[in-house]
Design a protein around this motif. Structure first.
Motif, PDB file in Angstrom:
ATOM      1  N   PRO A  97       0.841  -1.199   0.000  1.00  0.00           N
ATOM      2  CA  PRO A  97       0.000   0.000   0.000  1.00  0.00           C
ATOM      3  C   PRO A  97       0.878   1.251   0.000  1.00  0.00           C
ATOM      4  CG  PRO A  97       0.029  -1.012   2.176  1.00  0.00           C
ATOM      5  CD  PRO A  97       0.755  -1.950   1.264  1.00  0.00           C
ATOM      6  N   PHE A  98       0.348   2.332  -0.514  1.00  0.00           N
ATOM      7  CA  PHE A  98       1.146   3.568  -0.589  1.00  0.00           C
ATOM      8  C   PHE A  98       0.247   4.776  -0.365  1.00  0.00           C
ATOM      9  CE2 PHE A  98      -0.267   5.074  -4.801  1.00  0.00           C
ATOM     10  CZ  PHE A  98      -0.855   3.920  -5.303  1.00  0.00           C
ATOM     11  N   ALA A  99       0.892   5.858   0.072  1.00  0.00           N
ATOM     12  CA  ALA A  99       0.167   7.122   0.194  1.00  0.00           C
ATOM     13  C   ALA A  99       0.356   7.907  -1.095  1.00  0.00           C
ATOM     14  CB  ALA A  99       0.700   7.918   1.375  1.00  0.00           C
ATOM     15  N   LEU A 100      -0.579   8.784  -1.366  1.00  0.00           N
ATOM     16  CA  LEU A 100      -0.480   9.667  -2.527  1.00  0.00           C
ATOM     17  C   LEU A 100      -0.833  11.069  -2.042  1.00  0.00           C
ATOM     18  CD1 LEU A 100      -0.492  10.325  -5.633  1.00  0.00           C
ATOM     19  CD2 LEU A 100      -2.887   9.611  -5.639  1.00  0.00           C
ATOM     20  N   LEU A 101       0.043  12.019  -2.317  1.00  0.00           N
ATOM     21  CA  LEU A 101      -0.222  13.411  -1.925  1.00  0.00           C
ATOM     22  C   LEU A 101      -0.135  14.290  -3.160  1.00  0.00           C
ATOM     23  CD1 LEU A 101       2.081  12.172   0.369  1.00  0.00           C
ATOM     24  CD2 LEU A 101       1.157  14.150   1.574  1.00  0.00           C
ATOM     25  N   LEU A 102      -1.201  15.007  -3.474  1.00  0.00           N
ATOM     26  CA  LEU A 102      -1.169  15.950  -4.596  1.00  0.00           C
ATOM     27  C   LEU A 102      -0.624  17.271  -4.052  1.00  0.00           C
ATOM     28  CD1 LEU A 102      -4.577  15.167  -6.338  1.00  0.00           C
ATOM     29  CD2 LEU A 102      -2.410  13.905  -6.343  1.00  0.00           C
ATOM     30  N   PRO A 103       0.565  17.692  -4.520  1.00  0.00           N
ATOM     31  CA  PRO A 103       1.263  18.782  -3.836  1.00  0.00           C
ATOM     32  C   PRO A 103       0.602  20.157  -3.988  1.00  0.00           C
ATOM     33  CG  PRO A 103       2.470  18.100  -5.789  1.00  0.00           C
ATOM     34  CD  PRO A 103       1.348  17.138  -5.635  1.00  0.00           C
ATOM     35  N   ASP A 104      -0.266  20.317  -4.998  1.00  0.00           N
ATOM     36  CA  ASP A 104      -0.992  21.596  -5.116  1.00  0.00           C
ATOM     37  C   ASP A 104      -1.860  21.850  -3.885  1.00  0.00           C
ATOM     38  OD1 ASP A 104      -0.038  22.088  -7.589  1.00  0.00           O
ATOM     39  OD2 ASP A 104      -1.910  21.662  -8.670  1.00  0.00           O
ATOM     40  N   MET A 105      -2.286  20.765  -3.267  1.00  0.00           N
ATOM     41  CA  MET A 105      -3.201  20.871  -2.132  1.00  0.00           C
ATOM     42  C   MET A 105      -2.369  20.903  -0.852  1.00  0.00           C
ATOM     43  SD  MET A 105      -5.985  20.891  -3.851  1.00  0.00           S
ATOM     44  CE  MET A 105      -7.478  20.492  -2.955  1.00  0.00           C
ATOM     45  N   ILE A 106      -2.386  22.028  -0.154  1.00  0.00           N
ATOM     46  CA  ILE A 106      -1.559  22.168   1.046  1.00  0.00           C
ATOM     47  C   ILE A 106      -2.439  22.116   2.294  1.00  0.00           C
ATOM     48  CG2 ILE A 106      -0.011  23.687   2.325  1.00  0.00           C
ATOM     49  CD1 ILE A 106       1.213  24.623  -0.126  1.00  0.00           C
ATOM     50  N   SER A 107      -2.105  21.188   3.192  1.00  0.00           N
ATOM     51  CA  SER A 107      -2.838  21.039   4.458  1.00  0.00           C
ATOM     52  C   SER A 107      -2.463  22.158   5.413  1.00  0.00           C
ATOM     53  CB  SER A 107      -2.456  19.730   5.145  1.00  0.00           C
ATOM     54  OG  SER A 107      -3.022  18.627   4.531  1.00  0.00           O
ATOM     55  N   TYR A 108      -3.463  22.682   6.076  1.00  0.00           N
ATOM     56  CA  TYR A 108      -3.252  23.759   7.049  1.00  0.00           C
ATOM     57  C   TYR A 108      -4.063  23.404   8.281  1.00  0.00           C
ATOM     58  CZ  TYR A 108      -3.456  28.583   8.842  1.00  0.00           C
ATOM     59  OH  TYR A 108      -3.363  29.719   9.605  1.00  0.00           O
ATOM     60  N   GLY A 109      -3.367  23.002   9.338  1.00  0.00           N
ATOM     61  CA  GLY A 109      -4.077  22.583  10.558  1.00  0.00           C
ATOM     62  C   GLY A 109      -3.054  22.118  11.568  1.00  0.00           C
ATOM     63  N   ALA A 110      -3.539  21.636  12.715  1.00  0.00           N
ATOM     64  CA  ALA A 110      -2.616  21.187  13.761  1.00  0.00           C
ATOM     65  C   ALA A 110      -1.735  20.056  13.233  1.00  0.00           C
ATOM     66  CB  ALA A 110      -3.417  20.721  14.973  1.00  0.00           C
ATOM     67  N   ARG A 111      -2.294  19.190  12.412  1.00  0.00           N
ATOM     68  CA  ARG A 111      -1.537  18.122  11.749  1.00  0.00           C
ATOM     69  C   ARG A 111      -1.907  18.140  10.279  1.00  0.00           C
ATOM     70  NH1 ARG A 111      -2.274  12.186  13.955  1.00  0.00           N
ATOM     71  NH2 ARG A 111      -4.426  12.619  13.417  1.00  0.00           N
ATOM     72  N   GLY A 112      -1.033  17.571   9.446  1.00  0.00           N
ATOM     73  CA  GLY A 112      -1.386  17.418   8.044  1.00  0.00           C
ATOM     74  C   GLY A 112      -2.481  16.372   7.903  1.00  0.00           C
ATOM     75  N   CYS A 113      -3.164  16.396   6.764  1.00  0.00           N
ATOM     76  CA  CYS A 113      -4.288  15.470   6.568  1.00  0.00           C
ATOM     77  C   CYS A 113      -3.838  14.011   6.533  1.00  0.00           C
ATOM     78  CB  CYS A 113      -4.998  15.843   5.263  1.00  0.00           C
ATOM     79  SG  CYS A 113      -6.427  14.839   4.924  1.00  0.00           S
ATOM     80  N   LEU A 114      -2.630  13.736   5.999  1.00  0.00           N
ATOM     81  CA  LEU A 114      -2.214  12.334   5.844  1.00  0.00           C
ATOM     82  C   LEU A 114      -2.118  11.618   7.195  1.00  0.00           C
ATOM     83  CD1 LEU A 114      -1.480  10.177   3.748  1.00  0.00           C
ATOM     84  CD2 LEU A 114       0.918  10.794   4.076  1.00  0.00           C
ATOM     85  N   ALA A 115      -1.719  12.320   8.255  1.00  0.00           N
ATOM     86  CA  ALA A 115      -1.626  11.694   9.581  1.00  0.00           C
ATOM     87  C   ALA A 115      -3.009  11.174   9.998  1.00  0.00           C
ATOM     88  CB  ALA A 115      -1.091  12.691  10.604  1.00  0.00           C
ATOM     89  N   GLY A 116      -4.056  11.923   9.701  1.00  0.00           N
ATOM     90  CA  GLY A 116      -5.426  11.494  10.017  1.00  0.00           C
ATOM     91  C   GLY A 116      -5.830  10.285   9.175  1.00  0.00           C
ATOM     92  N   LEU A 117      -5.380  10.268   7.917  1.00  0.00           N
ATOM     93  CA  LEU A 117      -5.673   9.107   7.058  1.00  0.00           C
ATOM     94  C   LEU A 117      -5.022   7.853   7.636  1.00  0.00           C
ATOM     95  CD1 LEU A 117      -6.693  11.149   4.906  1.00  0.00           C
ATOM     96  CD2 LEU A 117      -5.539   9.796   3.203  1.00  0.00           C
ATOM     97  N   MET A 118      -3.824   8.027   8.173  1.00  0.00           N
ATOM     98  CA  MET A 118      -3.124   6.878   8.781  1.00  0.00           C
ATOM     99  C   MET A 118      -3.915   6.344   9.978  1.00  0.00           C
ATOM    100  SD  MET A 118      -0.301   6.057   7.231  1.00  0.00           S
ATOM    101  CE  MET A 118       1.198   6.640   6.432  1.00  0.00           C
ATOM    102  N   ASP A 119      -4.495   7.260  10.789  1.00  0.00           N
ATOM    103  CA  ASP A 119      -5.310   6.828  11.934  1.00  0.00           C
ATOM    104  C   ASP A 119      -6.491   5.987  11.445  1.00  0.00           C
ATOM    105  OD1 ASP A 119      -3.684   8.286  13.598  1.00  0.00           O
ATOM    106  OD2 ASP A 119      -5.047   9.998  13.761  1.00  0.00           O
ATOM    107  N   LEU A 120      -7.174   6.491  10.425  1.00  0.00           N
ATOM    108  CA  LEU A 120      -8.332   5.775   9.889  1.00  0.00           C
ATOM    109  C   LEU A 120      -7.891   4.427   9.312  1.00  0.00           C
ATOM    110  CD1 LEU A 120     -11.267   5.516   8.938  1.00  0.00           C
ATOM    111  CD2 LEU A 120     -10.724   7.000   7.003  1.00  0.00           C
ATOM    112  N   TYR A 121      -6.789   4.460   8.559  1.00  0.00           N
ATOM    113  CA  TYR A 121      -6.258   3.223   7.953  1.00  0.00           C
ATOM    114  C   TYR A 121      -5.951   2.174   9.025  1.00  0.00           C
ATOM    115  CZ  TYR A 121      -3.123   0.231   5.224  1.00  0.00           C
ATOM    116  OH  TYR A 121      -2.525  -0.834   4.613  1.00  0.00           O
TER     117      TYR A 121
END
Ligand code: G1P
Length: 301
Positions: free
Chosen positions: A129-153
């Motif tokens: 399995p792999f993560a995919l990040l589209l770099p045009d989309m920048i996360s702005y928050g206490a954590r980046g969005c991918l960390a939350g995806l990892m929790d769900l995963y």
């Protein structure tokens, strides 16, 4: 399939030609445009690292060498900064330098769509399995969005995607998901459509450019079927994969700036600048003054 095999690698597609930012992108990749003082692509790399990613595969194209150079060492620069006592800058550069062997580059030879760009990474990703990040989309928050995806995963395994809510009139710019049963950190997805026509979006949850995908996606992408905009769309292959594998969505608790648009790019610069300890207060004062004078001028007109 082992449902929650560790996600070690991430794909960051950087092959797009950035026509929306011409002439700035005539001789420079759009991913190297700066949000405050870091190139756009750096934000995706930092977010991937924060989420525990060990190896990044960049899918590049012609005229993108600056990205490769950005993630390489700069011994002459380090020596010269050290000599001038610029220790903070030296440690920042050292912190950002990827470990030797932890980045790979492959080229998308023709601009055939996001699905095709991801497919170009298949050999470098292999059977995991792999993560995919589209770099045009920048996360702005206490954590980046991918960390939350990892929790769900960690809870549900399979495939997971980041989503946020958009205004109904914006739905046709994005991939939109249909929402199912709630799970911890998200909900099940019951459908997906890429760039739905007005009035045909199944919800207002749009794909915000963060994904964890199982390697079986590559077999579907290999069919190279064209979708919206006559491009090979990732969303279409995800929909096909959802026939045999679970897909869940994680609603991001921060927000994402779409730096693929001029408006989003400027908003990102302002938001990140306001948060900075060194320049935030000064930027705030300048912005206030600018807004007040703009309002005054608009009223007088
Ligand atoms: C891509 C995806 C889309 C997603 C969007 C986020 O579209 O295909 O599903 O919502 O990124 O930015 P693109 O921006 O490449 O048209």
């Amino acid at each position: 399939m082992e449902r929650t095999k560790t996600v070690r690698k991430a794909v960051i597609p950087v092959a797009g030609n950035g026509t929306r930012f011409l002439p700035a992108t005539k001789a420079m990749p759009k991913e190297m445009l700066t949000v405050v003082d870091r190139p756009v692509v750096q934000y995706a790399v930092d977010e991937a690292r924060e989420a525990g990613i060990e190896h990044i595969v960049f899918v590049t194209s012609r005229n993108k060498q600056a990205i490769e150079d950005h993630f390489d060492d700069t011994p002459e620069l380090i020596t010269s900064l050290t000599r001038s006592g610029k220790d903070a800058q030296v440690s920042e550069l050292e912190r950002l330098l990827p470990k030797a062997g932890s980045v790979s580059f492959t080229r998308q030879q023709a601009p055939l769509g996001l699905g095709h760009a991801v497919w170009c990474a298949r050999d470098l990703i292999g059977d995991e399995p792999f993560a995919l990040l589209l770099p045009d989309m920048i996360s702005y928050g206490a954590r980046g969005c991918l960390a939350g995806l990892m929790d769900l995963y960690g809870h549900v395994g399979g495939n997971v995607v980041g989503v946020e809510q958009c205004a109904p009139e914006e739905a046709s710019q994005y991939g939109i998901v249909a929402t199912g049963a709630a799970v911890p950190h998200g909900f099940a997805i019951t459908g997906m459509v890429e760039k739905p026509k007005a009035g045909e979006a199944p919800s207002n949850f749009y794909l915000n450019g963060r994904y964890i995908l199982q390697p079986e996606i590559f077999g579907l992408l290999a069919r190279q079927q064209r979708g919206a905009g006559n491009e090979i769309q990732l969303t279409d292959s995800m929909l096909a994969l959802s026939d045999s594998q679970p897909f869940h969505a994680h609603p991001y608790d921060g927000r994402t700036f779409d730096c693929g648009s001029k408006h989003g790019f400027i908003e990102a610069n302002v938001a990140f600048a306001l948060k900075r300890a060194d320049i935030g207060a000064a930027v705030y004062q300048s912005l206030r003054a600018l807004v007040l004078s703009h309002e005054g001028a608009t009223r007088a007109a």
